[in-house]
Scaffold this active site. Structure first.
Site, mmCIF file in Angstrom:
data_model
loop_
_atom_site.group_PDB
_atom_site.id
_atom_site.type_symbol
_atom_site.label_atom_id
_atom_site.label_comp_id
_atom_site.label_asym_id
_atom_site.label_seq_id
_atom_site.Cartn_x
_atom_site.Cartn_y
_atom_site.Cartn_z
ATOM 1 N N LYS A 13 0.858 -1.197 0.000
ATOM 2 C CA LYS A 13 0.000 0.000 0.000
ATOM 3 C C LYS A 13 0.880 1.228 0.000
ATOM 4 C CE LYS A 13 0.836 1.229 4.494
ATOM 5 N NZ LYS A 13 1.627 2.423 4.893
ATOM 6 N N PRO A 96 10.047 -4.922 0.893
ATOM 7 C CA PRO A 96 11.062 -4.631 1.911
ATOM 8 C C PRO A 96 10.426 -4.444 3.286
ATOM 9 C CG PRO A 96 10.678 -2.705 0.515
ATOM 10 C CD PRO A 96 9.899 -3.833 -0.089
ATOM 11 N N GLY A 99 9.605 -0.626 5.271
ATOM 12 C CA GLY A 99 9.577 0.262 4.113
ATOM 13 C C GLY A 99 8.384 1.198 4.077
ATOM 14 N N ASP A 138 -2.472 -0.709 10.523
ATOM 15 C CA ASP A 138 -2.682 -0.781 9.072
ATOM 16 C C ASP A 138 -3.406 -2.055 8.620
ATOM 17 O OD1 ASP A 138 -1.460 1.634 8.691
ATOM 18 O OD2 ASP A 138 0.414 0.827 7.880
#
Length: 283
Positions: A13, A96, A99, A138
């Site tokens: 995202k 990653p 990130g 999230d």
């Protein structure tokens, strides 16, 4: 892989902007952000087990298997549903870590939705999102799978329709600790709340950017480089930076100009998560 293996994407995202509007007594930050998915991410493979064991068959450097969000998500789902089954889980990891593109949160959400289907536990998206918020702020947006305007600590989600440009995402070689950025005294926590209409008109910024670029010179240098070719932004608390392009060709052209040592990828922005598209296809 056995015939009942379920393979599902765990997409990245982007936070198209990130305003920190306040701080709660418990230390959590009030924020406003806009989430959009990318047609790019990890893949998880789930195979059911009758003996109740939960095994993550992929080792992740520096992450104890028991602490991994994938196993924690599987345990949470089992506790909430009373299911007795287990699973072998394999992870093809390309996003990653640290990130700011939601790798761990996305893996957790895919685990909740994937095992809910595989174990036939029958929990609703709302119930799965409630489990998800216990794993990370999230996770719910990945569970619901729609591009969203987010408020609160990121859990109050309003689905939105956005343009779906192509993005060039660049990952400087450093791991940013979200906790460190949010506890930094230099972080401004008093940005005035805006509306979605105002954002569409005037845009927004990432309030974490000044702190991150001060602490991580490699991110600052990459931002300067990327800004030569597009309006470069940072997602979440970093480390990934991105720019939007009208088509894949334009994004690829800029990617080709970046140093080969700099990790990067090009992906399409999506208003519906690739995970949900895949689940609908299988249903």
């Amino acid at each position: 892989m056995n015939s009942t293996t379920l393979s599902l994407p765990a997409p990245a995202k982007l936070n198209l902007f990130l305003h920190i509007t306040g701080r709660r007594a418990n230390g959590y930050h009030e924020l406003q952000t806009l989430f959009q998915f990318l047609d790019y991410g990890d893949t998880l493979h789930f195979s059911p087990r009758e003996d109740g064991q939960l095994n993550l068959l992929t080792e992740l450097a520096g992450v104890n298997a028991e602490d991994n969000l994938i196993i924690r998500a599987a345990r949470l789902l089992r506790e909430a549903s009373g299911c007795q089954l287990g699973a072998d889980i394999r992870l093809d990891k390309i996003l990653p870590m640290g990130g700011g593109i939601g790798g761990g949160s996305s893996d957790a959400a895919t685990t909740l939705l994937g095992l809910n289907q595989l174990w036939q536990t029958g929990l609703s998206l709302e119930q799965l999102a409630e489990l998800g918020i216990r794993l990370g702020a999230d996770v719910p947006v990945f569970v619901h799978g729609k591009a969203a305007w987010a408020e609160g600590v990121g859990e109050k989600l309003t689905p939105v329709e956005l343009d779906e440009p192509w993005f060039l995402v660049v990952a400087p070689a450093c791991h940013v600790s979200t906790a460190e950025i949010f506890s930094d005294q230099r972080l401004t926590r008093d940005t005035s709340p805006i509306t979605l209409a105002a954002f569409r008109e005037v845009g927004g910024r990432n309030d974490c950017l000044p702190v991150v670029t001060t602490r991580y010179p490699e991110i600052r240098n990459t931002l300067i480089l990327l800004n030569k070719y597009c309006e470069a932004k940072m997602t979440g608390t970093g480390s990934c930076l991105f720019g939007a392009f009208p088509n894949e060709r334009e994004a690829d052209k800029v990617r080709a100009r970046l140093p080969a040592t700099l990790r990067s990828f090009v992906a399409r922005g999506c208003n519906v998560s690739p995970l949900h598209r895949e689940l609908q296809k299988q249903a």
